[in-house]
Scaffold this motif. Sequence first.
Motif, PDB file in Angstrom:
ATOM      1  N   ILE A 239      22.701  25.941 -16.534  1.00 30.37           N
ATOM      2  CA  ILE A 239      22.861  25.295 -15.226  1.00 30.37           C
ATOM      3  C   ILE A 239      23.741  24.052 -15.355  1.00 30.37           C
ATOM      4  O   ILE A 239      24.623  23.813 -14.520  1.00 30.37           O
ATOM      5  CB  ILE A 239      21.492  24.939 -14.621  1.00 30.37           C
ATOM      6  N   ALA A 240      23.524  23.269 -16.403  1.00 28.08           N
ATOM      7  CA  ALA A 240      24.323  22.054 -16.595  1.00 28.08           C
ATOM      8  C   ALA A 240      25.796  22.393 -16.802  1.00 28.08           C
ATOM      9  O   ALA A 240      26.676  21.759 -16.201  1.00 28.08           O
ATOM     10  CB  ALA A 240      23.791  21.262 -17.785  1.00 28.08           C
ATOM     11  N   VAL A 241      26.087  23.396 -17.621  1.00 30.11           N
ATOM     12  CA  VAL A 241      27.479  23.803 -17.851  1.00 30.11           C
ATOM     13  C   VAL A 241      28.106  24.286 -16.539  1.00 30.11           C
ATOM     14  O   VAL A 241      29.236  23.922 -16.203  1.00 30.11           O
ATOM     15  CB  VAL A 241      27.564  24.891 -18.943  1.00 30.11           C
ATOM     16  N   TYR A 242      27.364  25.081 -15.786  1.00 34.07           N
ATOM     17  CA  TYR A 242      27.866  25.558 -14.495  1.00 34.07           C
ATOM     18  C   TYR A 242      28.194  24.387 -13.564  1.00 34.07           C
ATOM     19  O   TYR A 242      29.246  24.370 -12.917  1.00 34.07           O
ATOM     20  CB  TYR A 242      26.856  26.495 -13.822  1.00 34.07           C
ATOM     21  N   CYS A 243      27.306  23.419 -13.495  1.00 37.22           N
ATOM     22  CA  CYS A 243      27.532  22.265 -12.608  1.00 37.22           C
ATOM     23  C   CYS A 243      28.761  21.477 -13.032  1.00 37.22           C
ATOM     24  O   CYS A 243      29.556  21.051 -12.180  1.00 37.22           O
ATOM     25  CB  CYS A 243      26.298  21.367 -12.584  1.00 37.22           C
ATOM     26  N   TYR A 244      28.953  21.293 -14.338  1.00 38.81           N
ATOM     27  CA  TYR A 244      30.137  20.577 -14.817  1.00 38.81           C
ATOM     28  C   TYR A 244      31.414  21.353 -14.509  1.00 38.81           C
ATOM     29  O   TYR A 244      32.423  20.774 -14.103  1.00 38.81           O
ATOM     30  CB  TYR A 244      30.038  20.274 -16.310  1.00 38.81           C
ATOM     31  N   LEU A 245      31.387  22.678 -14.679  1.00 36.20           N
ATOM     32  CA  LEU A 245      32.560  23.487 -14.361  1.00 36.20           C
ATOM     33  C   LEU A 245      32.871  23.454 -12.862  1.00 36.20           C
ATOM     34  O   LEU A 245      34.040  23.357 -12.464  1.00 36.20           O
ATOM     35  CB  LEU A 245      32.366  24.923 -14.837  1.00 36.20           C
ATOM     36  N   ALA A 246      31.842  23.525 -12.039  1.00 33.11           N
ATOM     37  CA  ALA A 246      32.048  23.455 -10.588  1.00 33.11           C
ATOM     38  C   ALA A 246      32.618  22.089 -10.195  1.00 33.11           C
ATOM     39  O   ALA A 246      33.519  22.003  -9.352  1.00 33.11           O
ATOM     40  CB  ALA A 246      30.739  23.718  -9.853  1.00 33.11           C
ATOM     41  N   ALA A 247      32.122  21.030 -10.813  1.00 28.95           N
ATOM     42  CA  ALA A 247      32.632  19.688 -10.522  1.00 28.95           C
ATOM     43  C   ALA A 247      34.089  19.553 -10.956  1.00 28.95           C
ATOM     44  O   ALA A 247      34.907  18.981 -10.225  1.00 28.95           O
ATOM     45  CB  ALA A 247      31.772  18.635 -11.222  1.00 28.95           C
ATOM     46  N   ALA A 248      34.412  20.099 -12.117  1.00 23.79           N
ATOM     47  CA  ALA A 248      35.802  20.040 -12.594  1.00 23.79           C
ATOM     48  C   ALA A 248      36.721  20.817 -11.658  1.00 23.79           C
ATOM     49  O   ALA A 248      37.827  20.364 -11.341  1.00 23.79           O
ATOM     50  CB  ALA A 248      35.896  20.593 -14.010  1.00 23.79           C
ATOM     51  N   GLN A 249      36.274  21.987 -11.198  1.00 23.81           N
ATOM     52  CA  GLN A 249      37.080  22.781 -10.285  1.00 23.81           C
ATOM     53  C   GLN A 249      37.337  22.017  -8.989  1.00 23.81           C
ATOM     54  O   GLN A 249      38.451  22.010  -8.473  1.00 23.81           O
ATOM     55  CB  GLN A 249      36.393  24.105  -9.985  1.00 23.81           C
ATOM     56  N   MET A 250      36.313  21.357  -8.455  1.00 24.47           N
ATOM     57  CA  MET A 250      36.503  20.583  -7.227  1.00 24.47           C
ATOM     58  C   MET A 250      37.393  19.369  -7.472  1.00 24.47           C
ATOM     59  O   MET A 250      38.251  19.053  -6.651  1.00 24.47           O
ATOM     60  CB  MET A 250      35.159  20.159  -6.662  1.00 24.47           C
ATOM     61  N   ALA A 251      37.195  18.686  -8.600  1.00 22.93           N
ATOM     62  CA  ALA A 251      37.982  17.491  -8.892  1.00 22.93           C
ATOM     63  C   ALA A 251      39.458  17.834  -9.102  1.00 22.93           C
ATOM     64  O   ALA A 251      40.342  17.085  -8.687  1.00 22.93           O
ATOM     65  CB  ALA A 251      37.432  16.784 -10.124  1.00 22.93           C
ATOM     66  N   LEU A 252      39.724  18.969  -9.746  1.00 24.07           N
ATOM     67  CA  LEU A 252      41.101  19.369 -10.024  1.00 24.07           C
ATOM     68  C   LEU A 252      41.731  20.173  -8.893  1.00 24.07           C
ATOM     69  O   LEU A 252      42.906  20.522  -8.958  1.00 24.07           O
ATOM     70  CB  LEU A 252      41.149  20.183 -11.322  1.00 24.07           C
ATOM     71  N   ASP A 253      40.917  20.498  -7.859  1.00 24.76           N
ATOM     72  CA  ASP A 253      41.393  21.268  -6.716  1.00 24.76           C
ATOM     73  C   ASP A 253      42.036  22.578  -7.174  1.00 24.76           C
ATOM     74  O   ASP A 253      43.152  22.917  -6.794  1.00 24.76           O
ATOM     75  CB  ASP A 253      42.377  20.445  -5.887  1.00 24.76           C
TER      76      ASP A 253
END
Length: 136
Positions: A107-121
Amino acid sequence: MLYLALGAVAGVLAGLLGIGGGLVLVAALVWLLPTQGVPADQAVHVALATALASIVLTGLSSARAHHRRGSVLWPTVAWLVPGLMLGGWLGSGLATSLEGGWLRAFIAVYCYLAAAQMALDWPRSRLERADPPRGP
């Protein structure tokens, strides 16, 4: 009262951001449930199940509101549902077979990947397509 407040915050975030409410619920419940007598090794599983059960209701409410605005592509939904059902079934089987620590890490890895995707657009090119998706 704490759960009512948590539900209100998660509900606002779910209505505003889509899946944001689920992320808030799981994190908060993983922290809160052991203080309420849920064994720590089961807290992640119970938090996920509880959050998913509540998301069904908030998702239906949000979909209804978006439908009223004409914002739901129902033909696309029809193509997504079979895959979502299969993925939900496979994912729940995997989640119940994992130990709490591994599930927490996933779950933590998924959340970090989702955050990176949003941050990098990213991926922007697919989001800027003029035509909505159709068909399989």
